[in-house]
Design a protein around this motif. Structure first.
Motif: not given
Length: 308
Positions: A46-49, A55-56, A82-83
């Motif tokens: 969830k953090e990566i998403l 925008g990171l 996540a991507c």
């Protein structure tokens, strides 16, 4: 490497093969630890998403092996996942992920590298998961003839654990005899052949297999030495046996054709007082419209069983 390069790639061109993940929650015996690990992994994903939504970009490169024009992710499963999820939400965005790509690899090389990478920095990957991951790698790499001492050094485990692994590897080698000199291109067929070969020789219930389709180290070793594993409590033991029995029967039906299977079953249950009654072959074929088999009843001189 001359066949490697650093680049940025569209995540949609990448393949995430679940079998390459070292993470296997089912191997964690402690239910509380298992749940905790699942929560940690979900939080990381969830953090990566969320970073992508804000925008990171992905900063650390993933590693990709190219096998017969298929781009397998061997390190960076969760970043890639996540991507892909973000692209589902925003399909028109131009998203590229930094990648270290290595061309002209084999599936075995990709599998082994993925297992090793995921052992080292997975979210709380346990010792049991790491041992099973190394066992899978040895099977896929075809290292079936390791001695106990060689296994101990290669895997980095105790002598007793090495004995279980070496015993299991030899059994897997026998089960995969005709695969030994072939290049692995389809893991699903590979594990199906492995399971069939081992199940034909040893008593392995459903819980003896990991989530990737490979036998669990200790369960296989115990089956080879005749020490069958069964759940401690009676309810789970009965459920395991029934489910395993049902799958064995299903495999027999598929292997011999329903017509042949039911005729064999009719003979096998006769006189056993199991409360199972199978109608004669001729009667069944008449009811089924004689779409399969012949109308020959192989026990024409025997009393017919009545189906209630």
């Amino acid at each position: 490497m001359s066949d490697s390069r650093h680049t940025k790639i569209d995540p949609r061109k990448l393949t995430l093969d679940p079998a390459m993940q070292a993470r296997d929650i089912e191997l964690i015996k402690d239910k509380r630890l298992r749940a905790a690990q699942e929560i940690k992994q979900e939080a990381q994903d969830k953090e990566i998403l969320e970073d992508l939504r804000n925008g990171l970009s992905i900063r650390h490169s993933i590693t990709v092996f190219v096998v017969n024009d298929i781009y397998y992710v061997v390190d960076g499963f969760h970043r890639t996942g996540a991507c892909l999820k973000y692209l589902e939400e925003t399909p028109d965005v131009d998203l590229k992920i930094p990648a270290y790509i290595i061309d002209n690899r084999t599936y075995q090389e990709a599998f082994a590298t993925a297992q090793e990478a995921n052992q080292s920095h997975g979210v709380g990957v346990t010792k049991d998961e790491i041992m099973q991951s190394k066992f899978r790698t040895l099977i896929v790499s075809g290292e079936f003839d390791l001695s106990v001492s060689d296994t101990e050094k290669k895997v980095g485990c105790s002598h007793g654990q090495a004995a279980h692994i070496a015993r299991g590897l030899k059994a897997c080698g026998d089960a995969l005899a005709h695969y030994k000199d072939l290049e692995l291109t389809n893991l699903e067929k590979f594990t199906e052949q492995l399971k069939e070969g081992l199940s034909n020789k040893y008593s392995l219930i459903d819980s003896a297999w990991d989530s990737k389709g490979f036998p669990k180290i200790r369960r296989l070793s115990d089956a080879i030495t005749g020490n069958e594993f069964m759940p401690d409590d009676e309810e789970n033991r009965e459920r395991e046996l029934i489910e395993s029995n049902a799958k064995d029967v299903a495999r027999l039906i598929e292997r011999y054709d329903p017509d042949i299977f039911r005729e064999g079953l009719r003979k096998a249950v006769r006189g056993l007082e199991l409360g199972i009654s199978v109608s004669s072959r001729k009667k069944w074929l008449e009811q089924a419209g004689a779409v399969r088999g012949s109308d020959t009843d192989y026990d024409v001189n025997e009393p017919r069983e009545v189906e209630f």
